[in-house]
Motif scaffolding. Structure first.
Motif, short mmCIF file in Angstrom:
data_model
loop_
_atom_site.label_atom_id
_atom_site.label_comp_id
_atom_site.label_asym_id
_atom_site.label_seq_id
_atom_site.Cartn_x
_atom_site.Cartn_y
_atom_site.Cartn_z
N VAL A 112 0.84 -1.21 0.00
CA VAL A 112 0.00 0.00 0.00
C VAL A 112 0.87 1.26 0.00
O VAL A 112 0.59 2.22 -0.72
N VAL A 113 1.95 1.24 0.79
CA VAL A 113 2.86 2.39 0.83
C VAL A 113 3.49 2.62 -0.55
O VAL A 113 3.59 3.76 -1.02
N ALA A 114 3.89 1.54 -1.22
CA ALA A 114 4.48 1.66 -2.56
C ALA A 114 3.49 2.27 -3.54
O ALA A 114 3.85 3.14 -4.35
N LEU A 115 2.23 1.83 -3.49
CA LEU A 115 1.20 2.37 -4.39
C LEU A 115 0.95 3.85 -4.14
O LEU A 115 0.88 4.66 -5.08
N VAL A 116 0.85 4.22 -2.87
CA VAL A 116 0.57 5.62 -2.52
C VAL A 116 1.72 6.53 -2.96
O VAL A 116 1.50 7.60 -3.55
N ILE A 117 2.96 6.11 -2.71
CA ILE A 117 4.11 6.93 -3.09
C ILE A 117 4.21 7.05 -4.62
O ILE A 117 4.44 8.13 -5.17
N GLY A 118 4.00 5.94 -5.32
CA GLY A 118 4.05 5.97 -6.79
C GLY A 118 3.00 6.90 -7.37
O GLY A 118 3.29 7.70 -8.27
N PHE A 119 1.79 6.84 -6.84
CA PHE A 119 0.72 7.70 -7.36
C PHE A 119 0.95 9.16 -6.98
O PHE A 119 0.68 10.07 -7.77
N ALA A 120 1.46 9.41 -5.77
CA ALA A 120 1.69 10.78 -5.32
C ALA A 120 2.73 11.48 -6.18
O ALA A 120 2.65 12.70 -6.41
N TYR A 121 3.71 10.75 -6.68
CA TYR A 121 4.78 11.35 -7.47
C TYR A 121 4.56 11.19 -8.97
O TYR A 121 5.38 11.66 -9.77
N SER A 122 3.47 10.54 -9.41
CA SER A 122 3.29 10.23 -10.83
C SER A 122 3.18 11.48 -11.70
O SER A 122 3.75 11.53 -12.79
N ARG A 123 2.44 12.47 -11.23
CA ARG A 123 2.28 13.68 -12.04
C ARG A 123 3.60 14.43 -12.18
O ARG A 123 4.00 14.83 -13.28
N MET A 124 4.29 14.64 -11.06
CA MET A 124 5.59 15.30 -11.09
C MET A 124 6.57 14.51 -11.95
O MET A 124 7.36 15.08 -12.72
N LYS A 133 15.28 12.19 -11.62
CA LYS A 133 15.34 13.01 -10.42
C LYS A 133 14.13 12.79 -9.51
O LYS A 133 14.30 12.39 -8.34
N PRO A 134 12.88 13.02 -9.98
CA PRO A 134 11.74 12.71 -9.10
C PRO A 134 11.62 11.22 -8.83
O PRO A 134 11.10 10.81 -7.80
N GLY A 135 12.11 10.40 -9.79
CA GLY A 135 12.09 8.95 -9.57
C GLY A 135 12.95 8.55 -8.38
O GLY A 135 12.55 7.72 -7.56
N LEU A 136 14.13 9.15 -8.27
CA LEU A 136 15.01 8.86 -7.14
C LEU A 136 14.40 9.34 -5.83
O LEU A 136 14.53 8.67 -4.80
N VAL A 137 13.73 10.49 -5.86
CA VAL A 137 13.10 11.01 -4.64
C VAL A 137 12.01 10.06 -4.18
O VAL A 137 11.92 9.71 -2.98
N ALA A 138 11.15 9.63 -5.10
CA ALA A 138 10.07 8.70 -4.75
C ALA A 138 10.64 7.39 -4.23
O ALA A 138 10.16 6.83 -3.23
#
Length: 419
Positions: A112-124, A133-138
């Motif tokens: 669930v944590v992986a899904l939430v983080i992936g979706f939260a950073y998907s637009r950026m 760069k945003p991929g490494l942050v996520a």
């Protein structure tokens, strides 16, 4: 050591192999949006990758199950959005609960944590020019939360496991993003190679016939004008303007061919994008009013871009005229600016016309392709080439019966004094 490294290499092989298979079926492309069918497909592929990883877990840690299943989950969510990510996460959760064990709920929590983080950073992530760069942050945020969850709920793991497992996890995650970006660039290069090949064929044909056709057309046009002025034949006088219009249209088509074969020299200089849009708006307003269309520039601020001013105006005139012609009845063309990537500005031209299907959008810019009843598609081809020569790019998005948006991405000038 071997009981840890061997399944990790198997997990990596499964994920990378399925990534290449997915690209073969639906080539990764950043120019067009992902359809629902493609999202479902990517959801299935990522689910298969996750199941494959869970089928070869790292053994030797009581009732826990460690593998690299969350790597395809995060990556597919970043690139394709919530639908495939949700599909993959549900498959992972169901499979993990089927395996059972006292720490099954920990696996569910991590998913669930992986899904939430992936979706939260998907637009950026999708708006970024350099996705790593945003991929490494996520990935780093998930990395910290993952370790925190294990530290709180699973306290029997040796230090060497943390090092080997998370090093492998983060390395695969980073390299998978680089791999997909590389595949996207390769697919784009292949499309451009095919496109340039078609342009080459078109150019050779144009060079061989253009001048031969243009001379007799000029002669015929002059004779029609002469005869229509001195003849007593009413039918000839009635149809002469139509004949001349068609001859002029033929001559324009030949001129467009020649502009593809012998492009004019490009002079890049720093210009104010707002001034160009203002000039184009004034120029095309009479045509827009005649067609019951309103042109609304909505640029938020001034942008200095490095382009060829004359050729950029030619491109924008062509794009806005296409928008006017696509509107049936009253309508509006909006012109606005967006800054989505570094060192570039997006000029968005959005109309409220009849729109296009996804298949039509993908064909825009190909030789001889047009959605107009009277047209050759050459104007759009020239626009694509000129924008590309100015180190820019152009993208189309459209919805049938709702309208079309053209995104012209132009390089920002880094030297305001440049002329």
């Amino acid at each position: 050591m071997a009981e840890i490294i061997k399944p990790i290499f198997v997990n990596i092989s499964i994920i990378v192999s399925l990534t290449f298979i997915a690209n073969q079926i639906y080539p990764f492309n950043a120019k067009v949006g992902i359809s629902l069918k493609q999202k479902l497909f990517f959801g299935v592929i990522s689910s298969l990758a996750a199941i494959g990883c869970m089928y070869y877990p790292i053994d030797g840690f009581r009732t826990t199950v460690f593998d690299l299943r969350t790597v395809p989950l995060i990556v597919v969510t970043l690139y394709a959005g919530l639908i495939p990510g949700l599909m993959c996460s549900l498959v992972i959760i169901f499979t993990r609960l089927s395996i059972g064990g006292e720490y099954a709920w920990v696996g569910v929590l991590i998913t669930v944590v992986a899904l939430v983080i992936g979706f939260a950073y998907s637009r950026m992530f999708n708006e970024a020019l350099k996705k790593w760069k945003p991929g490494l942050v996520a990935g780093f945020l998930f990395f910290l939360l993952y370790i925190l969850i294990l530290h709180i709920h699973v306290d029997f793991l040796p230090v060497r496991f943390y090092f080997i497992y998370f090093f492998s996890f983060y390395t695969l995650y980073f390299l998978l993003i680089l791999l997909i970006d590389r595949l996207i660039r390769i697919n784009l290069q292949l499309e451009e190679t095919i496109y340039l090949g078609k342009l080459s064929v078109l150019g050779q044909m144009a060079a061989s016939i253009a001048h031969e056709i243009r001379n007799p057309l000029t002669t015929v046009r002059g004779m029609i004008q002469f005869l229509s002025r001195h003849t007593k034949d009413d039918q000839l006088k009635q149809h002469a303007p139509l004949i001349i219009d068609e001859l002029d249209r033929s001559n324009k088509i030949i001129s467009d061919y020649l502009s593809l074969v012998k492009p004019s020299e490009m002079k890049l200089q720093t210009v104010d994008l707002n001034e160009i849009v203002e000039d184009i708006t004034h120029l095309l307003s009479p045509l827009a009013v005649f067609n019951s269309v309103v042109i609304k520039p909505e640029l938020s601020k001034s942008h200095l871009v490095k382009v060829d001013e004359h050729q950029l105006k030619q491109c924008l005139i062509n794009l806005i005229k296409n928008g006017i012609e696509a509107i049936e009845g009253n309508g509006t063309i909006y012109i606005r600016d967006e800054v989505n990537v570094a060192d570039a500005v997006d000029l968005v031209i959005e109309d409220t016309g009849k729109g296009m299907t996804k298949e039509e959008v993908q064909k825009i810019g190909l030789p001889f392709y047009t959605t107009k009843t009277k047209g050759t598609g050459l104007g759009t081809m020239i626009t694509f080439r000129l924008i590309k020569n100015m180190k820019g790019s152009i993208y189309y998005t459209s919805t049938r019966d709702k309208g079309t948006s053209v995104i012209v991405r132009l390089p920002v000038s880094t030297n305001e004094e440049e002329e």
